[in-house]
Design a protein around this motif. Structure first.
Motif, PDB file in Angstrom:
ATOM      1  N   PHE A  17     -49.326  44.681  -8.539  1.00 53.92           N
ATOM      2  CA  PHE A  17     -48.436  43.773  -9.252  1.00 53.92           C
ATOM      3  C   PHE A  17     -49.128  43.075 -10.420  1.00 53.92           C
ATOM      4  O   PHE A  17     -48.636  42.069 -10.911  1.00 53.92           O
ATOM      5  CB  PHE A  17     -47.837  42.757  -8.289  1.00 53.92           C
ATOM      6  N   ASP A  18     -50.277  43.589 -10.849  1.00 48.05           N
ATOM      7  CA  ASP A  18     -51.020  43.018 -11.973  1.00 48.05           C
ATOM      8  C   ASP A  18     -51.378  41.560 -11.708  1.00 48.05           C
ATOM      9  O   ASP A  18     -51.177  40.678 -12.529  1.00 48.05           O
ATOM     10  CB  ASP A  18     -50.213  43.155 -13.269  1.00 48.05           C
ATOM     11  N   GLY A  19     -51.898  41.331 -10.532  1.00 43.87           N
ATOM     12  CA  GLY A  19     -52.357  39.997 -10.176  1.00 43.87           C
ATOM     13  C   GLY A  19     -51.351  39.211  -9.360  1.00 43.87           C
ATOM     14  O   GLY A  19     -50.174  39.542  -9.309  1.00 43.87           O
ATOM     15  N   ILE A  20     -51.844  38.197  -8.707  1.00 45.12           N
ATOM     16  CA  ILE A  20     -51.010  37.256  -7.968  1.00 45.12           C
ATOM     17  C   ILE A  20     -51.179  35.926  -8.675  1.00 45.12           C
ATOM     18  O   ILE A  20     -52.297  35.464  -8.881  1.00 45.12           O
ATOM     19  CB  ILE A  20     -51.463  37.148  -6.493  1.00 45.12           C
ATOM     20  N   ASP A  21     -50.089  35.305  -9.069  1.00 51.03           N
ATOM     21  CA  ASP A  21     -50.179  34.040  -9.789  1.00 51.03           C
ATOM     22  C   ASP A  21     -50.222  32.844  -8.853  1.00 51.03           C
ATOM     23  O   ASP A  21     -50.877  31.850  -9.145  1.00 51.03           O
ATOM     24  CB  ASP A  21     -49.001  33.893 -10.749  1.00 51.03           C
ATOM     25  N   LYS A  22     -49.517  32.936  -7.735  1.00 54.62           N
ATOM     26  CA  LYS A  22     -49.474  31.809  -6.801  1.00 54.62           C
ATOM     27  C   LYS A  22     -49.303  32.329  -5.387  1.00 54.62           C
ATOM     28  O   LYS A  22     -48.598  33.308  -5.160  1.00 54.62           O
ATOM     29  CB  LYS A  22     -48.321  30.868  -7.132  1.00 54.62           C
ATOM     30  N   LEU A  23     -49.941  31.666  -4.452  1.00 54.15           N
ATOM     31  CA  LEU A  23     -49.804  31.990  -3.039  1.00 54.15           C
ATOM     32  C   LEU A  23     -49.451  30.709  -2.297  1.00 54.15           C
ATOM     33  O   LEU A  23     -50.168  29.717  -2.370  1.00 54.15           O
ATOM     34  CB  LEU A  23     -51.121  32.572  -2.512  1.00 54.15           C
ATOM     35  N   CYS A  24     -48.321  30.726  -1.611  1.00 54.06           N
ATOM     36  CA  CYS A  24     -47.869  29.567  -0.842  1.00 54.06           C
ATOM     37  C   CYS A  24     -47.757  30.002   0.617  1.00 54.06           C
ATOM     38  O   CYS A  24     -47.035  30.953   0.927  1.00 54.06           O
ATOM     39  CB  CYS A  24     -46.515  29.084  -1.368  1.00 54.06           C
ATOM     40  N   VAL A  25     -48.485  29.336   1.495  1.00 51.30           N
ATOM     41  CA  VAL A  25     -48.523  29.692   2.914  1.00 51.30           C
ATOM     42  C   VAL A  25     -48.537  28.428   3.763  1.00 51.30           C
ATOM     43  O   VAL A  25     -48.827  27.346   3.273  1.00 51.30           O
ATOM     44  CB  VAL A  25     -49.784  30.524   3.257  1.00 51.30           C
ATOM     45  N   GLU A  26     -48.224  28.581   5.055  1.00 53.20           N
ATOM     46  CA  GLU A  26     -48.391  27.462   5.984  1.00 53.20           C
ATOM     47  C   GLU A  26     -49.881  27.217   6.177  1.00 53.20           C
ATOM     48  O   GLU A  26     -50.674  28.147   6.207  1.00 53.20           O
ATOM     49  CB  GLU A  26     -47.739  27.780   7.326  1.00 53.20           C
ATOM     50  N   LYS A  27     -50.250  25.961   6.352  1.00 51.73           N
ATOM     51  CA  LYS A  27     -51.661  25.578   6.480  1.00 51.73           C
ATOM     52  C   LYS A  27     -52.372  26.228   7.665  1.00 51.73           C
ATOM     53  O   LYS A  27     -53.540  26.573   7.565  1.00 51.73           O
ATOM     54  CB  LYS A  27     -51.788  24.060   6.639  1.00 51.73           C
TER      55      LYS A  27
END
Length: 158
Positions: A17-27
């Motif tokens: 995907f030509d990089g990941i800009d943001k990753l949001c996950v549960e702590k």
């Protein structure tokens, strides 16, 4: 081995995907991922899954599905009862406002439908809540077919 596979999967997705800009996950369980994201110049958000955040997350998810804006290909990962885990989990996912709870009513059953895919997708949507049109860029990724081995005869069936 699990952490190695997870890192390999993220690197594969970054390439595709030509990089990941943001990753949001549960702590929970993600304490070591923030450092890796910083090294890779990925915006990282670890969310404490309070009821209010879950409500915001799944309300937006619901609106996307309702309005026909949630697009995805068939997922070749089977669930407990169906061949597409996302379809399976979306069909049973529920909200109980009285108990302030979101999830699969079968989650605790031995062979019950889970809700992890719904949460992973929901937090991905939630992580993009502040993005606007100007936040997007053209993508020029590389296709990686990857590998998947599924053997339900190992130690347990989840």
């Amino acid at each position: 081995p699990d952490k190695f596979r997870e890192s390999a999967q993220l690197i594969s997705e970054m390439s595709e995907f030509d990089g990941i800009d943001k990753l949001c996950v549960e702590k929970w369980g993600m304490w070591d991922l923030e450092g890796w994201c910083i090294e890779q110049s990925i915006d990282f958000e670890a969310v404490h899954p309070s009821y209010d955040k879950q409500r915001a997350c799944f309300t937006e998810f619901f609106i996307l599905v309702r309005d026909g804006r949630f697009k995805r290909p068939p997922v070749p990962v089977g669930g407990v009862k169906q061949n597409d885990i996302i379809t399976e989990e979306m069909e049973v996912f529920d909200h109980d406002a009285t108990k302030r709870w979101f999830g699969s009513p079968e989650k605790k059953d031995r062979h019950g439908v889970q809700d992890d895919s719904m949460y992973a997708t929901g937090w991905g949507i939630y992580g993009g809540r502040e993005l606007g049109v100007d936040s997007f860029r053209q993508r020029k990724g590389k296709v990686n077919f990857g590998e998947m081995f599924q053997n339900r005869d190992l130690v347990a069936v989840w």
